[in-house]
Enzyme design. Structure first.
Site, PDB file in Angstrom:
ATOM      1  N   CYS A   1     -34.155 -12.961  12.790  1.00 36.89           N
ATOM      2  CA  CYS A   1     -34.106 -12.050  13.948  1.00 36.89           C
ATOM      3  C   CYS A   1     -35.152 -12.444  14.987  1.00 36.89           C
ATOM      4  O   CYS A   1     -34.849 -12.878  16.078  1.00 36.89           O
ATOM      5  CB  CYS A   1     -34.390 -10.613  13.499  1.00 36.89           C
ATOM      6  SG  CYS A   1     -33.252 -10.000  12.297  1.00 36.89           S
TER       7      CYS A   1
HETATM    8  N1  SAJ Z   1     -45.052 -11.836  11.393  1.00 30.04           N
HETATM    9  C1  SAJ Z   1     -46.324 -12.225  11.788  1.00 30.04           C
HETATM   10  N2  SAJ Z   1     -47.201 -11.272  12.219  1.00 30.04           N
HETATM   11  C2  SAJ Z   1     -46.844  -9.942  12.271  1.00 30.04           C
HETATM   12  C3  SAJ Z   1     -45.543  -9.576  11.862  1.00 30.04           C
HETATM   13  C4  SAJ Z   1     -44.667 -10.534  11.427  1.00 30.04           C
HETATM   14  O1  SAJ Z   1     -46.667 -13.408  11.764  1.00 30.04           O
HETATM   15  O2  SAJ Z   1     -47.673  -9.116  12.640  1.00 30.04           O
HETATM   16  C5  SAJ Z   1     -44.103 -12.867  10.980  1.00 30.04           C
HETATM   17  C6  SAJ Z   1     -43.540 -12.648   9.587  1.00 30.04           C
HETATM   18  O3  SAJ Z   1     -44.379 -13.243   8.618  1.00 30.04           O
HETATM   19  C7  SAJ Z   1     -42.185 -13.334   9.688  1.00 30.04           C
HETATM   20  C8  SAJ Z   1     -41.778 -13.090  11.121  1.00 30.04           C
HETATM   21  O4  SAJ Z   1     -42.984 -12.787  11.838  1.00 30.04           O
HETATM   22  O5  SAJ Z   1     -42.315 -14.713   9.450  1.00 30.04           O
HETATM   23  C9  SAJ Z   1     -40.790 -11.934  11.277  1.00 30.04           C
HETATM   24  O6  SAJ Z   1     -41.335 -10.870  10.576  1.00 30.04           O
HETATM   25  P1  SAJ Z   1     -40.829  -9.319  10.816  1.00 30.04           P
HETATM   26  O7  SAJ Z   1     -41.849  -8.433  10.175  1.00 30.04           O
HETATM   27  O8  SAJ Z   1     -40.511  -9.100  12.218  1.00 30.04           O
HETATM   28  O9  SAJ Z   1     -39.574  -9.220   9.873  1.00 30.04           O
HETATM   29  P2  SAJ Z   1     -38.037  -9.507  10.143  1.00 30.04           P
HETATM   30  O10 SAJ Z   1     -37.766 -10.862  10.656  1.00 30.04           O
HETATM   31  O11 SAJ Z   1     -37.371  -9.113   8.876  1.00 30.04           O
HETATM   32  O12 SAJ Z   1     -37.684  -8.487  11.303  1.00 30.04           O
HETATM   33  C10 SAJ Z   1     -36.910  -7.356  11.016  1.00 30.04           C
HETATM   34  C11 SAJ Z   1     -36.354  -6.903  12.340  1.00 30.04           C
HETATM   35  N3  SAJ Z   1     -35.316  -5.945  12.097  1.00 30.04           N
HETATM   36  C12 SAJ Z   1     -34.188  -6.019  12.829  1.00 30.04           C
HETATM   37  O13 SAJ Z   1     -33.997  -6.879  13.669  1.00 30.04           O
HETATM   38  C13 SAJ Z   1     -33.168  -4.997  12.553  1.00 30.04           C
HETATM   39  C14 SAJ Z   1     -37.437  -6.267  13.193  1.00 30.04           C
HETATM   40  O14 SAJ Z   1     -36.847  -5.607  14.316  1.00 30.04           O
HETATM   41  C15 SAJ Z   1     -38.206  -5.249  12.396  1.00 30.04           C
HETATM   42  O15 SAJ Z   1     -39.221  -4.678  13.225  1.00 30.04           O
HETATM   43  C16 SAJ Z   1     -38.840  -5.953  11.217  1.00 30.04           C
HETATM   44  O16 SAJ Z   1     -37.748  -6.386  10.389  1.00 30.04           O
HETATM   45  C17 SAJ Z   1     -39.722  -5.020  10.418  1.00 30.04           C
HETATM   46  O17 SAJ Z   1     -40.408  -4.181  11.050  1.00 30.04           O
HETATM   47  O18 SAJ Z   1     -39.768  -5.193   9.202  1.00 30.04           O
END
Ligand code: SAJ
Length: 441
Positions: free
Chosen positions: A282
């Site tokens: 995403c």
């Molecule tokens: N990450 C960082 N620093 C952060 C947060 C995340 O480096 O502060 C990295 C994670 O390790 C990962 C990537 O970013 O590699 C994405 O992480 P994510 O927490 O955004 O997780 P996703 O990819 O599963 O995003 C989903 C998304 N959900 C949908 O699109 C419906 C996002 O909108 C959500 O906010 C997120 O999950 C969530 O909050 O868990």
């Protein structure tokens, strides 16, 4: 009132009645981590749901009540299949018998960072072949603003039917967060926008039968843009956190301490954390659907491009950290045994898509490192043609350098600190530990 007008009103009233009485036959195209939970929610609400997927294996497993989606236990799926409320097929002619269809297919990026619309196009082509009056069609796949009106609608108008009268077309962004223990499909507010007000109202009525909260908006473009804002917001703020890490690293400041202290501000701040890069299907992808579209409109999405660049540099930053840490220990990267802890794109999941760990490992391998890894969720992986299998955590102690790339909760960090000779921690997983053998991002 003309006969045509009367017929139109009848079409809307009949579909409304079917939805209100749960008699509408619901179709879900794409039975992945978005489509299957949605199918389950409508089946639970009492609708008869038909899942349509190009994968015969997925259809077979659904019909056997054997779930392959973590958020849907087989104990939930099985009874819905047995009761006849849910079944799956690979045959799109099922559309002939359906009243509503949600399209939940992937929208990846091409290598050129252009949107790959092939799944949406092929699904809509199949739907259009069996499409009939009185249907509600809702696109849920994340995409650029304008997709529903510019790409999907023309394919359905070829039937000669009128949108908002003979059929209804909406966009509703999927907001599924796999593994989220608190927010699942039923209780995540559902945004929906239609090609016409009548379409929006039909979409609102439909979702309100099975989901706790529905948020109607004025158009499909607004609904498409909502999703892109949500995930672009995340990607850019993660980019800011990564840039803070680069700046603090240069100034000898502990960026993790800075962020934790800033997070004590009870308003106006939301913590994001630096890391080895941006993974998942995403966050690294959705914002480039937006920047691709804005370029067509002659506007550069500069924040997206800059954040994308910074996030993309993080694997290189990590590898330089490892190289410098080994150098301080009098060891070259070449020939050193480097053990990577955690390869999934984020903690406590098994998904490798776009995982920065793969970039880090590839860069280290190209500098001559002897690689190994441990990840309880990823038993094996393919890295540039090389098959690697997950080693027991204990094997990390034998490495010249351990790199924590994904901070799974299952790891025994205390034992790692006691036994490893050098650790580069890219996730602040060793927050509570002090040792000159620990190098933090
Ligand atoms: N990450 C960082 N620093 C952060 C947060 C995340 O480096 O502060 C990295 C994670 O390790 C990962 C990537 O970013 O590699 C994405 O992480 P994510 O927490 O955004 O997780 P996703 O990819 O599963 O995003 C989903 C998304 N959900 C949908 O699109 C419906 C996002 O909108 C959500 O906010 C997120 O999950 C969530 O909050 O868990």
């Amino acid at each position: 009132m003309s006969e045509a007008k009367l017929a139109t009103l009848a079409t809307a009233k009949i579909l409304e009645a079917k939805i209100r009485t749960r008699g509408a036959r619901v179709g879900i195209v794409g039975l992945g981590y978005v489509g299957l939970p949605l199918a389950v929610e409508f089946a639970r609400a009492g609708f008869t749901v038909t899942g349509i997927d190009i994968s015969g294996e997925k259809a077979r497993r659904v019909n056997a009540g054997d779930s392959y989606v973590g958020d849907i236990p087989s104990s939930t799926l099985g009874p819905l299949v047995e009761s006849g409320n849910l079944h799956a097929t690979t045959d799109f002619s099922a559309v002939l018998e359906l009243d509503t269809i949600n399209i939940c297919v992937p929208t990846p990026l091409r290598k050129t960072k252009d949107p790959d619309m092939s799944f949406i196009v092929s699904s809509c082509q199949e739907i259009a072949r069996h499409f009939h009056a009185g249907m509600l069609i809702i696109l849920e796949s994340t995409t650029y603003p304008g997709t529903t009106d510019e790409l999907v609608l023309p394919m359905l108008l070829k039937s000669g039917l009128q949108v908002g009268q003979d059929f209804f077309l909406c966009f509703s962004p999927e907001r599924v967060d796999p593994g989220n223990p608190k927010f699942q499909t039923a209780n995540i507010p559902k945004v929906v926008g239609g090609c016409t007000p009548a379409c929006t109202e039909m979409g609102r009525l439909f979702y309100s039968q099975a989901l706790q909260s529905v948020v109607p908006v004025s158009s499909t473009q607004v609904a498409e843009m909502v999703k892109l804002l949500e995930n672009t917001f995340r990607m850019i703020n993660i980019g800011l956190a990564n840039e803070m890490a680069l700046m603090c690293g240069r100034m000898g400041i502990n960026v993790w301490e800075v962020i934790d202290a800033a997070a004590t501000k009870p308003f106006g701040f939301m913590p994001f954390y630096p890391g080895p890069g941006l993974g998942g299907h995403c966050i690294p992808i959705d914002p480039f659907y937006l920047s691709w579209k804005t370029r067509q409109a002659g506007i550069e999405a500069r924040f997206i491009e800059l954040a994308g660049y910074i996030n993309g540099q993080m694997p290189h930053f990590v590898v330089d950290k490892v190289q410098n840490a080994l150098n301080d220990a009098g060891k070259p990267v070449k020939g050193s045994r480097i053990h990577v802890m955690g390869v999934a794109y984020k903690r406590d999941i098994d998904d490798l898509r776009e995982s920065p760990a793969l970039d880090v490992m590839m860069l280290l391998r190209r500098r001559g490192a002897v690689l190994s890894y441990s990840d309880p969720y990823v038993p094996a992986l393919l890295l540039e043609g090389m098959n690697l299998t997950s080693s027991p955590e204990d094997s990390a102690a034998a490495a010249d350098c351990v790199v924590i790339v994904t901070d799974h909760s299952a790891f025994d960090y205390r034992k790692l600190v006691e036994r490893a000779s050098l650790i580069v921690d890219t996730r602040n997983a060793l927050k509570g530990f002090a040792s000159d053998r620990i190098v933090r991002l």
